[in-house]
Motif scaffolding. Sequence first.
Motif, mmCIF file in Angstrom:
data_model
loop_
_atom_site.group_PDB
_atom_site.id
_atom_site.type_symbol
_atom_site.label_atom_id
_atom_site.label_comp_id
_atom_site.label_asym_id
_atom_site.label_seq_id
_atom_site.Cartn_x
_atom_site.Cartn_y
_atom_site.Cartn_z
ATOM 1 N N GLY A 95 -12.828 10.399 -16.775
ATOM 2 C CA GLY A 95 -13.108 9.708 -17.840
ATOM 3 C C GLY A 95 -12.642 8.449 -18.637
ATOM 4 O O GLY A 95 -12.793 7.347 -19.046
ATOM 5 N N THR A 96 -11.387 8.710 -18.271
ATOM 6 C CA THR A 96 -10.385 8.082 -18.724
ATOM 7 C C THR A 96 -10.636 6.608 -17.381
ATOM 8 O O THR A 96 -10.661 7.118 -16.205
ATOM 9 C CB THR A 96 -8.884 8.791 -19.118
ATOM 10 N N VAL A 97 -10.070 5.518 -17.979
ATOM 11 C CA VAL A 97 -9.436 5.386 -16.344
ATOM 12 C C VAL A 97 -9.097 5.488 -15.160
ATOM 13 O O VAL A 97 -7.872 5.820 -15.483
ATOM 14 C CB VAL A 97 -9.297 3.716 -16.847
ATOM 15 N N GLN A 98 -9.096 4.945 -14.276
ATOM 16 C CA GLN A 98 -8.006 5.098 -13.469
ATOM 17 C C GLN A 98 -6.845 4.655 -13.738
ATOM 18 O O GLN A 98 -6.302 3.723 -13.479
ATOM 19 C CB GLN A 98 -8.643 5.100 -12.171
ATOM 20 N N ALA A 99 -5.045 5.432 -13.096
ATOM 21 C CA ALA A 99 -4.083 5.377 -13.870
ATOM 22 C C ALA A 99 -3.602 4.418 -12.503
ATOM 23 O O ALA A 99 -3.196 3.736 -13.434
ATOM 24 C CB ALA A 99 -3.190 6.544 -13.996
ATOM 25 N N TRP A 100 -3.758 4.641 -11.409
ATOM 26 C CA TRP A 100 -3.411 3.888 -9.813
ATOM 27 C C TRP A 100 -4.231 2.920 -9.984
ATOM 28 O O TRP A 100 -4.236 1.698 -8.853
ATOM 29 C CB TRP A 100 -3.105 5.320 -9.241
ATOM 30 N N SER A 101 -4.896 2.090 -10.905
ATOM 31 C CA SER A 101 -5.993 0.963 -10.420
ATOM 32 C C SER A 101 -5.082 0.037 -10.017
ATOM 33 O O SER A 101 -4.156 -0.431 -11.265
ATOM 34 C CB SER A 101 -7.198 0.792 -11.557
ATOM 35 N N PRO A 102 -4.907 -0.790 -9.919
ATOM 36 C CA PRO A 102 -4.475 -2.851 -9.727
ATOM 37 C C PRO A 102 -4.249 -2.955 -10.664
ATOM 38 O O PRO A 102 -3.130 -3.465 -11.432
ATOM 39 C CB PRO A 102 -5.012 -3.115 -9.175
ATOM 40 N N ARG A 103 -5.211 -3.340 -11.995
ATOM 41 C CA ARG A 103 -4.890 -3.605 -13.959
ATOM 42 C C ARG A 103 -3.866 -3.235 -14.372
ATOM 43 O O ARG A 103 -2.702 -3.184 -15.156
ATOM 44 C CB ARG A 103 -6.024 -3.839 -14.256
ATOM 45 N N VAL A 104 -4.079 -0.781 -14.116
ATOM 46 C CA VAL A 104 -3.427 0.047 -14.937
ATOM 47 C C VAL A 104 -1.651 -0.257 -14.626
ATOM 48 O O VAL A 104 -0.672 0.249 -15.585
ATOM 49 C CB VAL A 104 -3.470 1.049 -14.479
ATOM 50 N N VAL B 151 0.867 -0.938 0.020
ATOM 51 C CA VAL B 151 0.220 -0.488 -0.219
ATOM 52 C C VAL B 151 0.595 1.178 0.135
ATOM 53 O O VAL B 151 1.470 1.586 0.874
ATOM 54 C CB VAL B 151 -0.948 -0.069 1.143
ATOM 55 N N VAL B 152 0.916 1.727 -1.220
ATOM 56 C CA VAL B 152 1.276 3.040 -1.058
ATOM 57 C C VAL B 152 0.879 4.302 -1.158
ATOM 58 O O VAL B 152 -0.614 4.064 -1.435
ATOM 59 C CB VAL B 152 2.502 3.419 -2.420
ATOM 60 N N GLU B 153 1.562 5.749 -0.830
ATOM 61 C CA GLU B 153 1.024 6.797 -0.973
ATOM 62 C C GLU B 153 0.285 6.770 -2.368
ATOM 63 O O GLU B 153 1.399 7.204 -3.039
ATOM 64 C CB GLU B 153 1.433 8.090 -0.836
ATOM 65 N N THR B 154 -0.633 7.215 -3.496
ATOM 66 C CA THR B 154 -0.334 8.141 -4.291
ATOM 67 C C THR B 154 0.253 9.359 -4.867
ATOM 68 O O THR B 154 -0.124 9.890 -3.927
ATOM 69 C CB THR B 154 -1.897 7.956 -5.336
ATOM 70 N N PRO B 155 1.217 9.109 -5.037
ATOM 71 C CA PRO B 155 2.066 10.540 -5.417
ATOM 72 C C PRO B 155 0.912 11.692 -6.650
ATOM 73 O O PRO B 155 0.502 11.233 -7.590
ATOM 74 C CB PRO B 155 3.013 10.013 -6.802
ATOM 75 N N VAL B 156 1.021 12.293 -5.772
ATOM 76 C CA VAL B 156 0.552 13.644 -6.882
ATOM 77 C C VAL B 156 1.148 14.737 -7.137
ATOM 78 O O VAL B 156 1.127 15.120 -5.955
ATOM 79 C CB VAL B 156 -0.753 14.207 -5.255
#
Lengths: 264, 264
Positions: free
Chosen positions: A151-160, A103-108
């Motif tokens: 509307g673009t799929v979440q970039a930080w989702s597990p599959r991406v 589990v990581v902090e999502t970089p913003v």
Amino acid sequence: MTIRSITSRDNPQYKELRRLADNAQARRKAGQSLLDGVHLCDTWLRQTGMPLLCVVGESALANPEVSGIVQRCEQGDARVVALPDALFHPLSQVEHGVDLLFVVETPVPAAPSALTQSSVLLDRVQDPGNLGSILRSAAAAGVKQVFCSAGTVQAWSPRVLRAGMGAHFVLEIFENAELAPLVASAAIPVIATSSHTEQSLYQLDLSAPVAWLFGHEGQGVDEALLAAATHRVAIPHLGEVESLNVAASAAVCFFEQVRQTLAR
Amino acid sequence: MTIRSITSRDNPQYKELRRLADNAQARRKAGQSLLDGVHLCDTWLRQTGMPLLCVVGESALANPEVSGIVQRCEQGDARVVALPDALFHPLSQVEHGVDLLFVVETPVPAAPSALTQSSVLLDRVQDPGNLGSILRSAAAAGVKQVFCSAGTVQAWSPRVLRAGMGAHFVLEIFENAELAPLVASAAIPVIATSSHTEQSLYQLDLSAPVAWLFGHEGQGVDEALLAAATHRVAIPHLGEVESLNVAASAAVCFFEQVRQTLAR
């Protein structure tokens, strides 16, 4: 530091992990992402640092790669929890993988006010595999900034993340980006691919930075955005099939830019 | 001709459709494939001809595109069956699609004895999306022949067909191909991509036909095959990420060949 074990599905920390694994909204709200498998976790450790939490399936602890990563987490004072395999599996997208996740902090990253360096704009790209492949190709081609529309799929989702193979960690990814003002104010040419144009990709001078604009798998780039781009180009074809997968198009464009850059 | 309705899950023809939808082995044994959705069915009708069977979900009959296709099937004396939506859905991979599919005879082209024209050899490519994207890129680039090793995902599976977007119908696809003898007897250069070489893709002369060799997503091309290839080339990178998705690599290679062909 010792490894803590969770054995119950009712454990609050486990329930929170399930929420993060299942729910893009929960990940966004928490500002956290899950990195699934040895490759992503190892790359994160080398390129970014410690995770918030290292989660390991009990039988994976016997795997030397996994135990090496767990050890580095312990040395870095990151928390480690072990789960029975039956509790680990619902957290993972990977069917026959090694049971390790971070589990990581999502970089913003701080969003730039204007496009000034080679970048990619993605208008409603739907497929996680396509987005991951585009990120991986961009990172390999030296394109650093990626702007994803709502509307673009979440970039930080597990599959991406899985398809990106670590590309996320070397890119600046801006989600829910407003593409229209970026295109309008761009300091560099914005190039959109379209099959409805005579202009060939190979006629463009790509030796200076450009912003690439790609769109929805079925509908392509939004019409107003397409009209606002500096150039609309087609990838010339020699076959009977007239269109390319969006990730294949992106790879062709990025590496034509690499080829021209190296040829200078 | 009228549309026949099937209303029971125990109907033998329905049970056979379920087997074809669920089981690669059953499709191979029957020599039949399922084309899922309007785009593939329409392309098949235009490019190949009548299906063995047209299957339509009852509520999709109201869709004008679907009813047009059903009509063409009836005019061409192809059988049409209608299913209640609940019976149709287990046959389809597509979640929010239009409930139409064709059962077709899987084309089996006569395998050439040697590689003499631009072609693709695939060594254990695993992911249906990757294979479909490679087929689509090949068809767009004018590469006609595709040889898939045993261990490559079934080319005529519903997910590969969907990603291929009709490319299957203009290619010659040879499954369970023995790649080693093809490489050994090739009348044209065989080019394998590898990250362990100094030779750049962009230094190759691609103005005459070549055979491209791509491998397994994780392991790359089998070592003996790699050694037997005429050239081992790398796609030069400018970024920190060192590898590309196999379908992205293939697109870059095919379209570098297109670029050089057009530049002549």
